[in-house]
Design a protein around this motif. Structure first.
Motif, PDB file in Angstrom:
ATOM      1  N   LYS A  18       0.837  -1.205   0.000  1.00  0.00           N
ATOM      2  CA  LYS A  18       0.000   0.000   0.000  1.00  0.00           C
ATOM      3  C   LYS A  18       0.871   1.254   0.000  1.00  0.00           C
ATOM      4  N   LEU A  19       1.951   1.220   0.778  1.00  0.00           N
ATOM      5  CA  LEU A  19       2.870   2.354   0.822  1.00  0.00           C
ATOM      6  C   LEU A  19       3.504   2.590  -0.549  1.00  0.00           C
ATOM      7  N   ALA A  20       3.904   1.516  -1.209  1.00  0.00           N
ATOM      8  CA  ALA A  20       4.496   1.641  -2.544  1.00  0.00           C
ATOM      9  C   ALA A  20       3.507   2.256  -3.527  1.00  0.00           C
ATOM     10  N   ALA A  21       2.232   1.874  -3.428  1.00  0.00           N
ATOM     11  CA  ALA A  21       1.208   2.421  -4.321  1.00  0.00           C
ATOM     12  C   ALA A  21       0.997   3.906  -4.057  1.00  0.00           C
ATOM     13  N   LEU A  22       1.012   4.306  -2.792  1.00  0.00           N
ATOM     14  CA  LEU A  22       0.864   5.725  -2.450  1.00  0.00           C
ATOM     15  C   LEU A  22       2.057   6.531  -2.962  1.00  0.00           C
ATOM     16  N   ARG A  23       3.238   5.984  -2.837  1.00  0.00           N
ATOM     17  CA  ARG A  23       4.422   6.685  -3.341  1.00  0.00           C
ATOM     18  C   ARG A  23       4.367   6.824  -4.863  1.00  0.00           C
ATOM     19  N   LYS A  24       3.892   5.796  -5.523  1.00  0.00           N
ATOM     20  CA  LYS A  24       3.782   5.852  -6.985  1.00  0.00           C
ATOM     21  C   LYS A  24       2.817   6.945  -7.418  1.00  0.00           C
ATOM     22  N   ALA A  25       1.742   7.129  -6.666  1.00  0.00           N
ATOM     23  CA  ALA A  25       0.714   8.110  -7.014  1.00  0.00           C
ATOM     24  C   ALA A  25       1.001   9.505  -6.462  1.00  0.00           C
ATOM     25  N   ALA A  26       2.052   9.655  -5.682  1.00  0.00           N
ATOM     26  CA  ALA A  26       2.339  10.940  -5.034  1.00  0.00           C
ATOM     27  C   ALA A  26       2.547  12.050  -6.059  1.00  0.00           C
ATOM     28  N   GLU A  27       2.030  13.228  -5.759  1.00  0.00           N
ATOM     29  CA  GLU A  27       2.204  14.383  -6.638  1.00  0.00           C
ATOM     30  C   GLU A  27       3.630  14.921  -6.509  1.00  0.00           C
ATOM     31  N   THR A  28       4.088  15.549  -7.549  1.00  0.00           N
ATOM     32  CA  THR A  28       5.432  16.110  -7.554  1.00  0.00           C
ATOM     33  C   THR A  28       5.389  17.603  -7.258  1.00  0.00           C
ATOM     34  N   GLU A  29       6.555  18.143  -6.889  1.00  0.00           N
ATOM     35  CA  GLU A  29       6.687  19.571  -6.608  1.00  0.00           C
ATOM     36  C   GLU A  29       7.970  20.083  -7.253  1.00  0.00           C
ATOM     37  N   GLU A  30       7.862  21.154  -8.024  1.00  0.00           N
ATOM     38  CA  GLU A  30       9.046  21.691  -8.692  1.00  0.00           C
ATOM     39  C   GLU A  30       9.986  22.323  -7.667  1.00  0.00           C
ATOM     40  N   VAL A  31      11.281  22.102  -7.864  1.00  0.00           N
ATOM     41  CA  VAL A  31      12.285  22.639  -6.946  1.00  0.00           C
ATOM     42  C   VAL A  31      13.320  23.435  -7.746  1.00  0.00           C
ATOM     43  N   PRO A  32      14.047  24.350  -7.071  1.00  0.00           N
ATOM     44  CA  PRO A  32      15.083  25.126  -7.763  1.00  0.00           C
ATOM     45  C   PRO A  32      16.270  24.249  -8.172  1.00  0.00           C
ATOM     46  N   ASP A  33      17.080  24.792  -9.045  1.00  0.00           N
ATOM     47  CA  ASP A  33      18.285  24.092  -9.500  1.00  0.00           C
ATOM     48  C   ASP A  33      19.441  24.481  -8.567  1.00  0.00           C
ATOM     49  N   PHE A  34      19.504  23.849  -7.408  1.00  0.00           N
ATOM     50  CA  PHE A  34      20.485  24.179  -6.377  1.00  0.00           C
ATOM     51  C   PHE A  34      21.916  23.981  -6.873  1.00  0.00           C
ATOM     52  N   THR A  35      22.843  24.704  -6.242  1.00  0.00           N
ATOM     53  CA  THR A  35      24.258  24.571  -6.558  1.00  0.00           C
ATOM     54  C   THR A  35      24.987  23.909  -5.394  1.00  0.00           C
ATOM     55  N   PHE A  36      25.867  22.970  -5.711  1.00  0.00           N
ATOM     56  CA  PHE A  36      26.655  22.253  -4.719  1.00  0.00           C
ATOM     57  C   PHE A  36      28.138  22.368  -5.068  1.00  0.00           C
ATOM     58  N   GLN A  37      28.981  21.968  -4.120  1.00  0.00           N
ATOM     59  CA  GLN A  37      30.420  22.010  -4.333  1.00  0.00           C
ATOM     60  C   GLN A  37      30.977  20.592  -4.468  1.00  0.00           C
ATOM     61  N   THR A  38      31.900  20.433  -5.408  1.00  0.00           N
ATOM     62  CA  THR A  38      32.586  19.155  -5.584  1.00  0.00           C
ATOM     63  C   THR A  38      34.080  19.417  -5.728  1.00  0.00           C
ATOM     64  N   ALA A 113      28.765  15.296  -3.271  1.00  0.00           N
ATOM     65  CA  ALA A 113      28.800  16.751  -3.366  1.00  0.00           C
ATOM     66  C   ALA A 113      28.491  17.324  -1.990  1.00  0.00           C
ATOM     67  N   SER A 114      28.967  18.537  -1.750  1.00  0.00           N
ATOM     68  CA  SER A 114      28.745  19.214  -0.480  1.00  0.00           C
ATOM     69  C   SER A 114      27.658  20.272  -0.627  1.00  0.00           C
ATOM     70  N   HIS A 115      26.723  20.285   0.331  1.00  0.00           N
ATOM     71  CA  HIS A 115      25.692  21.320   0.319  1.00  0.00           C
ATOM     72  C   HIS A 115      26.018  22.453   1.297  1.00  0.00           C
ATOM     73  N   ALA A 116      27.241  22.494   1.807  1.00  0.00           N
ATOM     74  CA  ALA A 116      27.638  23.540   2.755  1.00  0.00           C
ATOM     75  C   ALA A 116      27.401  24.921   2.138  1.00  0.00           C
ATOM     76  N   GLY A 117      26.752  25.797   2.888  1.00  0.00           N
ATOM     77  CA  GLY A 117      26.482  27.149   2.408  1.00  0.00           C
ATOM     78  C   GLY A 117      25.263  27.268   1.519  1.00  0.00           C
ATOM     79  N   SER A 118      24.601  26.151   1.229  1.00  0.00           N
ATOM     80  CA  SER A 118      23.420  26.159   0.366  1.00  0.00           C
ATOM     81  C   SER A 118      22.151  26.136   1.209  1.00  0.00           C
ATOM     82  N   THR A 119      21.064  26.599   0.625  1.00  0.00           N
ATOM     83  CA  THR A 119      19.765  26.503   1.293  1.00  0.00           C
ATOM     84  C   THR A 119      19.136  25.126   1.089  1.00  0.00           C
ATOM     85  N   TYR A 120      19.807  24.289   0.330  1.00  0.00           N
ATOM     86  CA  TYR A 120      19.246  22.964   0.017  1.00  0.00           C
ATOM     87  C   TYR A 120      18.813  22.180   1.259  1.00  0.00           C
TER      88      TYR A 120
END
Length: 200
Positions: A18-38, A113-120
């Motif tokens: 049931k959990l897998a079915a709910l995850r499959k049907a879950a709606e998506t949400e657009e997110v920003p194109d965050f920047t990370f350090q490598t 990658a490092s998210h240090a300093g990011s709002t991610y």
């Protein structure tokens, strides 16, 4: 076999479907194109898809967390299977240099990658109100859009670390055991076959 245990195992299995079915049907949400350090410089979230349409981002608290290390140790074993179809990246607040050294010490093969300093961490947390918690996020790409599909927390007793059900077979709960970075114990000089000379 204990019939009550068997019945509960079947119930958990049905609930997992049931959990897998709910995850499959879950709606998506657009997110920003965050920047990370490598180690090779800044990278965008979009570039971490590496030509794939689905990206799993592992949220790791860094080398200072034994539990995060445990989860990453386990997921590292699945990496070839996952990367056949998906992109997988491990993020933490550690610097790229620290990430590389720690990954080498554990035998990890993740892209990192490092998210240090990011709002991610705050924006894409797996635990509302807690910006630096372990977990995993699934992003999908549709054209130029990056969409968050699902996420889950990592924690003792969860579905993402196979050691917990194994421990339960021995009658141990997640509170009865704490992971360590290493389980090697220094031998006494008397136990050394070479006499132990020079042993610190």
């Amino acid at each position: 076999m204990n019939e009550e245990i068997r019945a509960l195992e079947n119930e958990i299995y049905e609930m997992s479907k049931k959990l897998a079915a709910l995850r499959k049907a879950a709606e998506t949400e657009e997110v920003p194109d965050f920047t990370f350090q490598t180690l090779t410089g800044p990278v965008k979230l979009s570039s971490l898809f590496a030509g794939k349409d689905v990206l799993f981002v592992i949220h790791n608290m860094g080398q200072a967390c034994r539990y995060c290390t445990l989860w990453a140790d386990g997921l590292n074993a699945f990496l070839p299977h996952l990367e056949d179809r998906f992109s997988v990246v491990l993020l933490s607040k550690d610097s790229p240099e620290i990430q590389q050294r720690f990954a080498h010490s554990r035998g990890w093969r993740f892209r990192m990658a490092s998210h240090a300093g990011s709002t991610y961490p705050a924006d894409q947390t797996v635990t509302p109100g807690e910006p630096d918690m372990p977990g995993i996020v699934c992003f999908i790409r549709e054209g130029s859009k990056i969409l968050r599909k699902n996420s889950a927390e990592f924690g003792p007793g969860d579905q993402f670390c196979g050691i917990w059900p194994i421990l339960s077979l021995a009658g141990l709960s997640d509170g009865d055991w704490i992971p360590q970075y290493s389980y090697w114990k220094r031998p006494t000089k008397e136990a050394m076959e070479d006499g132990g000379e020079g042993l610190p």
